[in-house]
Motif scaffolding. Sequence first.
Motif, PDB file in Angstrom:
ATOM      1  N   TYR A  10       6.128  14.847   3.174  1.00 55.93           N
ATOM      2  CA  TYR A  10       5.831  15.588   4.389  1.00 55.93           C
ATOM      3  C   TYR A  10       6.078  14.714   5.620  1.00 55.93           C
ATOM      4  CZ  TYR A  10       3.746  19.638   2.122  1.00 55.93           C
ATOM      5  OH  TYR A  10       3.558  20.777   1.401  1.00 55.93           O
ATOM      6  N   LYS A  11       6.441  15.372   6.721  1.00 54.28           N
ATOM      7  CA  LYS A  11       6.623  14.661   7.975  1.00 54.28           C
ATOM      8  C   LYS A  11       5.271  14.277   8.567  1.00 54.28           C
ATOM      9  CE  LYS A  11      11.029  16.793   9.257  1.00 54.28           C
ATOM     10  NZ  LYS A  11      11.755  17.604  10.290  1.00 54.28           N
ATOM     11  N   GLU A  12       5.312  13.276   9.425  1.00 49.70           N
ATOM     12  CA  GLU A  12       4.098  12.815  10.100  1.00 49.70           C
ATOM     13  C   GLU A  12       3.427  13.967  10.847  1.00 49.70           C
ATOM     14  OE1 GLU A  12       2.821   8.925  12.717  1.00 49.70           O
ATOM     15  OE2 GLU A  12       4.752   9.880  13.131  1.00 49.70           O
ATOM     16  N   GLY A  13       2.087  14.006  10.783  1.00 52.05           N
ATOM     17  CA  GLY A  13       1.346  15.049  11.461  1.00 52.05           C
ATOM     18  C   GLY A  13       1.018  16.249  10.598  1.00 52.05           C
ATOM     19  N   LEU A  14       1.491  16.246   9.357  1.00 49.65           N
ATOM     20  CA  LEU A  14       1.288  17.385   8.466  1.00 49.65           C
ATOM     21  C   LEU A  14       0.378  17.028   7.291  1.00 49.65           C
ATOM     22  CD1 LEU A  14       4.925  18.849   8.389  1.00 49.65           C
ATOM     23  CD2 LEU A  14       2.957  19.693   9.698  1.00 49.65           C
ATOM     24  N   ARG A  15      -0.593  16.150   7.539  1.00 46.28           N
ATOM     25  CA  ARG A  15      -1.420  15.690   6.432  1.00 46.28           C
ATOM     26  C   ARG A  15      -2.250  16.820   5.826  1.00 46.28           C
ATOM     27  NH1 ARG A  15      -4.852  14.529  10.621  1.00 46.28           N
ATOM     28  NH2 ARG A  15      -7.082  14.774  10.160  1.00 46.28           N
ATOM     29  N   LEU A  16      -2.700  17.791   6.641  1.00 51.10           N
ATOM     30  CA  LEU A  16      -3.508  18.884   6.112  1.00 51.10           C
ATOM     31  C   LEU A  16      -2.651  19.834   5.278  1.00 51.10           C
ATOM     32  CD1 LEU A  16      -5.875  19.616   9.130  1.00 51.10           C
ATOM     33  CD2 LEU A  16      -6.270  18.162   7.127  1.00 51.10           C
ATOM     34  N   ALA A  17      -1.420  20.068   5.712  1.00 55.30           N
ATOM     35  CA  ALA A  17      -0.503  20.872   4.911  1.00 55.30           C
ATOM     36  C   ALA A  17      -0.198  20.173   3.589  1.00 55.30           C
ATOM     37  CB  ALA A  17       0.793  21.122   5.683  1.00 55.30           C
ATOM     38  N   ARG A  18      -0.050  18.867   3.656  1.00 50.80           N
ATOM     39  CA  ARG A  18       0.197  18.080   2.440  1.00 50.80           C
ATOM     40  C   ARG A  18      -0.992  18.170   1.482  1.00 50.80           C
ATOM     41  NH1 ARG A  18      -1.578  12.016   2.141  1.00 50.80           N
ATOM     42  NH2 ARG A  18      -0.482  11.228   0.310  1.00 50.80           N
ATOM     43  N   GLN A  19      -2.219  18.035   2.041  1.00 45.96           N
ATOM     44  CA  GLN A  19      -3.397  18.120   1.187  1.00 45.96           C
ATOM     45  C   GLN A  19      -3.533  19.508   0.570  1.00 45.96           C
ATOM     46  OE1 GLN A  19      -5.232  15.860   0.041  1.00 45.96           O
ATOM     47  NE2 GLN A  19      -6.770  17.138  -0.983  1.00 45.96           N
ATOM     48  N   ASP A  20      -3.194  20.524   1.322  1.00 50.71           N
ATOM     49  CA  ASP A  20      -3.221  21.888   0.801  1.00 50.71           C
ATOM     50  C   ASP A  20      -2.258  22.035  -0.372  1.00 50.71           C
ATOM     51  OD1 ASP A  20      -3.989  24.803   1.077  1.00 50.71           O
ATOM     52  OD2 ASP A  20      -1.831  24.961   1.412  1.00 50.71           O
TER      53      ASP A  20
ATOM     54  N   LEU B 174       3.903   8.054   7.604  1.00 56.15           N
ATOM     55  CA  LEU B 174       2.825   7.566   8.463  1.00 56.15           C
ATOM     56  C   LEU B 174       3.338   6.363   9.244  1.00 56.15           C
ATOM     57  CD1 LEU B 174      -0.235   7.769   6.024  1.00 56.15           C
ATOM     58  CD2 LEU B 174       0.269   9.299   7.934  1.00 56.15           C
ATOM     59  N   GLU B 175       3.872   6.615  10.417  1.00 56.29           N
ATOM     60  CA  GLU B 175       4.467   5.558  11.218  1.00 56.29           C
ATOM     61  C   GLU B 175       3.438   4.490  11.556  1.00 56.29           C
ATOM     62  OE1 GLU B 175       6.832   4.968  15.466  1.00 56.29           O
ATOM     63  OE2 GLU B 175       6.486   6.976  14.652  1.00 56.29           O
ATOM     64  N   GLY B 176       3.786   3.249  11.277  1.00 58.44           N
ATOM     65  CA  GLY B 176       2.919   2.130  11.599  1.00 58.44           C
ATOM     66  C   GLY B 176       1.816   1.860  10.595  1.00 58.44           C
ATOM     67  N   GLU B 177       1.767   2.640   9.495  1.00 60.69           N
ATOM     68  CA  GLU B 177       0.684   2.478   8.516  1.00 60.69           C
ATOM     69  C   GLU B 177       1.104   1.683   7.286  1.00 60.69           C
ATOM     70  OE1 GLU B 177      -2.438   3.287   8.983  1.00 60.69           O
ATOM     71  OE2 GLU B 177      -1.993   4.105  10.955  1.00 60.69           O
ATOM     72  N   ASN B 178       2.359   1.257   7.234  1.00 58.54           N
ATOM     73  CA  ASN B 178       2.831   0.423   6.123  1.00 58.54           C
ATOM     74  C   ASN B 178       2.539   1.065   4.770  1.00 58.54           C
ATOM     75  OD1 ASN B 178       4.075  -1.846   4.972  1.00 58.54           O
ATOM     76  ND2 ASN B 178       2.135  -2.947   4.778  1.00 58.54           N
ATOM     77  N   GLN B 179       2.924   2.323   4.636  1.00 58.85           N
ATOM     78  CA  GLN B 179       2.675   3.055   3.399  1.00 58.85           C
ATOM     79  C   GLN B 179       3.985   3.669   2.905  1.00 58.85           C
ATOM     80  OE1 GLN B 179      -1.045   5.196   2.968  1.00 58.85           O
ATOM     81  NE2 GLN B 179       0.036   6.961   2.109  1.00 58.85           N
ATOM     82  N   ALA B 180       4.790   2.854   2.263  1.00 59.10           N
ATOM     83  CA  ALA B 180       6.076   3.322   1.757  1.00 59.10           C
ATOM     84  C   ALA B 180       5.864   4.263   0.574  1.00 59.10           C
ATOM     85  CB  ALA B 180       6.930   2.140   1.335  1.00 59.10           C
ATOM     86  N   SER B 181       6.730   5.266   0.462  1.00 58.02           N
ATOM     87  CA  SER B 181       6.634   6.227  -0.640  1.00 58.02           C
ATOM     88  C   SER B 181       7.149   5.618  -1.936  1.00 58.02           C
ATOM     89  CB  SER B 181       7.453   7.483  -0.313  1.00 58.02           C
ATOM     90  OG  SER B 181       6.978   8.095   0.856  1.00 58.02           O
ATOM     91  N   LEU B 182       6.561   6.031  -3.035  1.00 60.65           N
ATOM     92  CA  LEU B 182       7.019   5.587  -4.347  1.00 60.65           C
ATOM     93  C   LEU B 182       8.376   6.198  -4.671  1.00 60.65           C
ATOM     94  CD1 LEU B 182       3.707   5.998  -6.382  1.00 60.65           C
ATOM     95  CD2 LEU B 182       4.718   3.858  -5.599  1.00 60.65           C
TER      96      LEU B 182
ATOM     97  N   GLY C 197      -0.853  10.817  -4.056  1.00 58.71           N
ATOM     98  CA  GLY C 197      -0.321  10.759  -2.697  1.00 58.71           C
ATOM     99  C   GLY C 197       1.019  10.087  -2.537  1.00 58.71           C
ATOM    100  N   GLY C 198       1.606   9.618  -3.637  1.00 59.60           N
ATOM    101  CA  GLY C 198       2.958   9.078  -3.576  1.00 59.60           C
ATOM    102  C   GLY C 198       3.099   7.794  -2.780  1.00 59.60           C
ATOM    103  N   GLY C 199       1.993   7.048  -2.634  1.00 65.42           N
ATOM    104  CA  GLY C 199       2.037   5.819  -1.853  1.00 65.42           C
ATOM    105  C   GLY C 199       1.647   4.598  -2.665  1.00 65.42           C
ATOM    106  N   PRO C 200       1.294   3.501  -2.005  1.00 63.05           N
ATOM    107  CA  PRO C 200       0.959   2.240  -2.687  1.00 63.05           C
ATOM    108  C   PRO C 200      -0.479   2.220  -3.188  1.00 63.05           C
ATOM    109  CG  PRO C 200       0.842   1.951  -0.320  1.00 63.05           C
ATOM    110  CD  PRO C 200       1.311   3.366  -0.544  1.00 63.05           C
TER     111      PRO C 200
END
Length: 213
Positions: A63-73, A46-54, A19-22
Amino acid sequence: LFAVIVMDGAADEMGIVHGGGPGLMKEANDLARQHNIMSVGIAIELEGENQASLTTCDGLIKYKEGLRLARQDHIQKLSNIPIVNTGGYGSAEELSITITSLKLHENPLVPVILLDPDNLWENARKQTQEIAKKKYGPAFTPRLVKSCPSASEAVDVLIPFLENPGDWYKNNKIPMKNVEKARIKSQRIRKSALCVKQVELFDRPNYRIAENG
């Protein structure tokens, strides 16, 4: 969730998608980099979720916020052996999407590894059995889900599968008609979505793994 990319059936030609996060995503990425294994992060804003990308992946798609299902796909299509580690609601959602994709034959039929040192996923595994028992889903699906308390036990599941998928399907009572259906459908979907010429379908023994032990 992170997943393994196996290319051309070779143990020495693989990578990981995460997922490219912490947290565990970063740990998986760091271990891959230490061992010269390709690491691809598919992150999301993910605005406000404190999850900076690696910034240390071999490749990073964001992916932009709101596209989590597209990202998972995208993660589903880019990888082919899912490994679900200890996690929260997001990991539970990803596990459900993974199992549904297998049920729909949109991915090659492979072991779904629940890396589960604290028994977090046991109820989820049992739920797949109940769904199959009540015939709300195919009987083969829960046979793909493997709970592994440790990484070494996960390896004990994956190596026999990679060495000889045909034997693994037979031993785990996965009907070959479903295996072939998934190979055909997943190949068509992935070639179209990723614009690639070749897709790993786990349709032959991997003699290089067997010979190298």
